[in-house]
Design a protein around this motif. Structure first.
Motif, PDB file in Angstrom:
ATOM      1  N   PRO A 111      12.953  55.395 -12.146  1.00 22.33           N
ATOM      2  CA  PRO A 111      13.716  56.234 -12.986  1.00 22.33           C
ATOM      3  C   PRO A 111      14.775  55.602 -13.543  1.00 22.33           C
ATOM      4  N   MET A 112      14.508  54.764 -14.635  1.00 27.30           N
ATOM      5  CA  MET A 112      15.554  53.921 -15.264  1.00 27.30           C
ATOM      6  C   MET A 112      15.218  53.808 -16.864  1.00 27.30           C
ATOM      7  N   SER A 113      16.181  53.565 -17.572  1.00 25.86           N
ATOM      8  CA  SER A 113      16.068  53.494 -18.995  1.00 25.86           C
ATOM      9  C   SER A 113      15.316  52.337 -19.218  1.00 25.86           C
ATOM     10  N   ARG A 114      14.132  52.228 -20.303  1.00 27.95           N
ATOM     11  CA  ARG A 114      13.485  51.310 -20.839  1.00 27.95           C
ATOM     12  C   ARG A 114      14.147  50.218 -21.473  1.00 27.95           C
ATOM     13  N   PHE A 115      15.169  50.887 -22.071  1.00 26.06           N
ATOM     14  CA  PHE A 115      16.136  49.949 -22.815  1.00 26.06           C
ATOM     15  C   PHE A 115      16.858  48.921 -21.947  1.00 26.06           C
ATOM     16  N   ALA A 116      17.203  49.298 -20.653  1.00 26.33           N
ATOM     17  CA  ALA A 116      17.916  48.634 -19.815  1.00 26.33           C
ATOM     18  C   ALA A 116      17.389  47.486 -19.460  1.00 26.33           C
ATOM     19  N   VAL A 117      16.080  47.209 -19.120  1.00 25.89           N
ATOM     20  CA  VAL A 117      15.362  46.016 -18.766  1.00 25.89           C
ATOM     21  C   VAL A 117      15.485  44.833 -19.919  1.00 25.89           C
ATOM     22  N   VAL A 118      15.412  45.114 -21.282  1.00 23.55           N
ATOM     23  CA  VAL A 118      15.522  44.055 -21.980  1.00 23.55           C
ATOM     24  C   VAL A 118      16.884  43.849 -22.578  1.00 23.55           C
ATOM     25  N   THR A 119      17.938  44.866 -22.453  1.00 28.00           N
ATOM     26  CA  THR A 119      19.531  44.784 -22.493  1.00 28.00           C
ATOM     27  C   THR A 119      19.913  44.027 -21.526  1.00 28.00           C
ATOM     28  N   GLY A 120      19.612  44.436 -20.315  1.00 23.88           N
ATOM     29  CA  GLY A 120      19.955  43.522 -18.986  1.00 23.88           C
ATOM     30  C   GLY A 120      19.748  42.059 -19.115  1.00 23.88           C
ATOM     31  N   ARG A 121      18.543  42.044 -19.364  1.00 22.25           N
ATOM     32  CA  ARG A 121      17.928  40.467 -19.435  1.00 22.25           C
ATOM     33  C   ARG A 121      18.868  39.773 -20.555  1.00 22.25           C
ATOM     34  N   SER A 122      19.036  40.428 -21.626  1.00 17.28           N
ATOM     35  CA  SER A 122      19.636  39.706 -22.758  1.00 17.28           C
ATOM     36  C   SER A 122      21.307  39.493 -22.536  1.00 17.28           C
ATOM     37  N   PHE A 123      21.843  40.299 -21.864  1.00 12.11           N
ATOM     38  CA  PHE A 123      23.304  40.408 -21.460  1.00 12.11           C
ATOM     39  C   PHE A 123      23.614  39.038 -20.487  1.00 12.11           C
ATOM     40  N   ALA A 124      22.449  39.019 -19.440  1.00 10.25           N
ATOM     41  CA  ALA A 124      22.483  37.741 -18.426  1.00 10.25           C
ATOM     42  C   ALA A 124      22.147  36.530 -19.350  1.00 10.25           C
ATOM     43  N   ASP A 125      21.299  36.359 -20.132  1.00  6.04           N
ATOM     44  CA  ASP A 125      21.249  35.171 -20.903  1.00  6.04           C
ATOM     45  C   ASP A 125      22.612  34.911 -21.684  1.00  6.04           C
ATOM     46  N   LEU A 126      22.965  36.069 -22.296  1.00  6.78           N
ATOM     47  CA  LEU A 126      24.047  35.746 -23.198  1.00  6.78           C
ATOM     48  C   LEU A 126      25.572  35.117 -22.182  1.00  6.78           C
ATOM     49  N   ALA A 127      25.504  35.507 -21.095  1.00  9.99           N
ATOM     50  CA  ALA A 127      26.681  34.950 -20.055  1.00  9.99           C
ATOM     51  C   ALA A 127      26.318  33.611 -19.716  1.00  9.99           C
ATOM     52  N   THR A 128      24.917  33.338 -19.628  1.00  8.15           N
ATOM     53  CA  THR A 128      24.816  31.966 -19.203  1.00  8.15           C
ATOM     54  C   THR A 128      24.957  31.138 -20.519  1.00  8.15           C
ATOM     55  N   SER A 129      24.631  31.424 -21.681  1.00  8.80           N
ATOM     56  CA  SER A 129      24.778  30.832 -22.750  1.00  8.80           C
ATOM     57  C   SER A 129      26.054  30.436 -22.983  1.00  8.80           C
ATOM     58  N   LEU A 130      27.111  31.486 -22.801  1.00 13.96           N
ATOM     59  CA  LEU A 130      28.394  31.351 -23.180  1.00 13.96           C
ATOM     60  C   LEU A 130      29.087  30.475 -22.010  1.00 13.96           C
ATOM     61  N   LEU A 131      28.414  30.212 -21.030  1.00 17.44           N
ATOM     62  CA  LEU A 131      29.068  29.398 -19.570  1.00 17.44           C
ATOM     63  C   LEU A 131      28.400  28.076 -20.270  1.00 17.44           C
ATOM     64  N   ASP A 132      27.376  27.871 -20.851  1.00 15.13           N
ATOM     65  CA  ASP A 132      26.815  26.432 -21.280  1.00 15.13           C
ATOM     66  C   ASP A 132      28.039  26.145 -22.390  1.00 15.13           C
ATOM     67  N   LEU A 133      28.097  26.841 -23.471  1.00 13.39           N
ATOM     68  CA  LEU A 133      29.266  26.439 -24.529  1.00 13.39           C
ATOM     69  C   LEU A 133      30.382  26.031 -24.062  1.00 13.39           C
ATOM     70  N   LEU A 134      31.068  26.960 -23.057  1.00  5.44           N
ATOM     71  CA  LEU A 134      32.262  26.585 -22.636  1.00  5.44           C
ATOM     72  C   LEU A 134      32.324  25.172 -21.969  1.00  5.44           C
ATOM     73  N   VAL A 135      31.224  24.978 -21.159  1.00  5.30           N
ATOM     74  CA  VAL A 135      31.183  23.447 -20.520  1.00  5.30           C
ATOM     75  C   VAL A 135      31.075  22.620 -21.606  1.00  5.30           C
ATOM     76  N   LEU A 136      30.357  22.722 -22.808  1.00  4.80           N
ATOM     77  CA  LEU A 136      30.087  21.706 -23.718  1.00  4.80           C
ATOM     78  C   LEU A 136      31.415  21.527 -24.394  1.00  4.80           C
ATOM     79  N   ILE A 137      32.185  22.666 -24.661  1.00  5.74           N
ATOM     80  CA  ILE A 137      33.307  22.693 -25.558  1.00  5.74           C
ATOM     81  C   ILE A 137      34.420  21.741 -24.774  1.00  5.74           C
ATOM     82  N   VAL A 138      34.590  22.099 -23.438  1.00  7.41           N
ATOM     83  CA  VAL A 138      35.572  21.266 -22.580  1.00  7.41           C
ATOM     84  C   VAL A 138      35.176  19.768 -22.453  1.00  7.41           C
ATOM     85  N   CYS A 139      33.941  19.567 -22.568  1.00  8.33           N
ATOM     86  CA  CYS A 139      33.225  18.091 -22.647  1.00  8.33           C
ATOM     87  C   CYS A 139      33.736  17.712 -24.071  1.00  8.33           C
TER      88      CYS A 139
END
Length: 196
Positions: A111-139
């Motif tokens: 009993p959960m929002s159907r929107f949540a599965v896609v959005t949750g996956r997207s936010f997790a991918d966004l967090a890992t992409s931001l971490l990748d960019l941060l490491v590359l910027i520092v490098c």
């Protein structure tokens, strides 16, 4: 007094709050899985750094720019885009893995929002992409790269890189959505472990 508290606790939650709460739960699920597999996280962060060091110092010493200039000023934007393109591979892998293991089917029965599965996956991918960019910027800053534009132009360019690779709902990031769609289509191939 207790009757008022009981009446408020049984009122249905607003659909938007319900979707946001469920999205955060799914985001936490994906980030927890990533934390349990530190080799995948380290590999995703180390590979672009090694490429920056290799192209910046090994091949970069042989590069000359006509009219003078710094080769690293051209190297780092290319590395930012390449890191975001390479970040789409884990999206495809995790969506396909969730589909073959039946996780997606289990989410449909909850009993959960159907929107949540896609959005949750997207936010997790966004967090890992931001971490990748941060490491590359520092490098990049460590090897001498400096952004040529204003700070807001640099942030806008990095935001475009991050949004192009991450399938964010409503943002129209075609490449991330195409990768997620292709990973779901793989499940329907005759040679896959599970066909629908």
């Amino acid at each position: 007094m207790s009757a008022a508290v009981d009446a408020r606790s049984h009122q249905p939650e607003a659909p938007v709050r319900w979707a946001i709460r469920d999205s955060m739960v799914i985001t936490r699920r994906h980030l927890t899985h990533l934390a349990q597999l530190p080799a995948q996280l380290i590999g995703n962060l180390v590979f672009p750094v090694l490429l920056v060091l290799m192209f910046g110092f090994v091949f970069g010493s042989a590069m000359t720019i006509p009219g003078g200039g710094n080769y690293r000023a051209f190297l780092m934007p290319g590395m930012f885009v390449m890191a975001m393109v390479l970040a789409m591979a884990p999206i495809v892998l995790s969506v396909a893995t969730d589909g073959t293991r039946g996780v997606t089917d289990r989410f449909r029965t909850l009993p959960m929002s159907r929107f949540a599965v896609v959005t949750g996956r997207s936010f997790a991918d966004l967090a890992t992409s931001l971490l990748d960019l941060l490491v590359l910027i520092v490098c990049g800053l460590a090897i001498g790269w400096r952004a040529n534009g204003a700070w807001w132009q640099t942030l806008g360019a990095l935001g475009c890189c991050c949004c192009c690779a991450t399938p964010l709902p409503g943002w129209g990031s075609t490449s991330g959505w195409c990768c997620a769609h292709r990973s779901l289509r793989v499940l329907r191939w005759p040679g896959s472990t599970r066909s629908r």
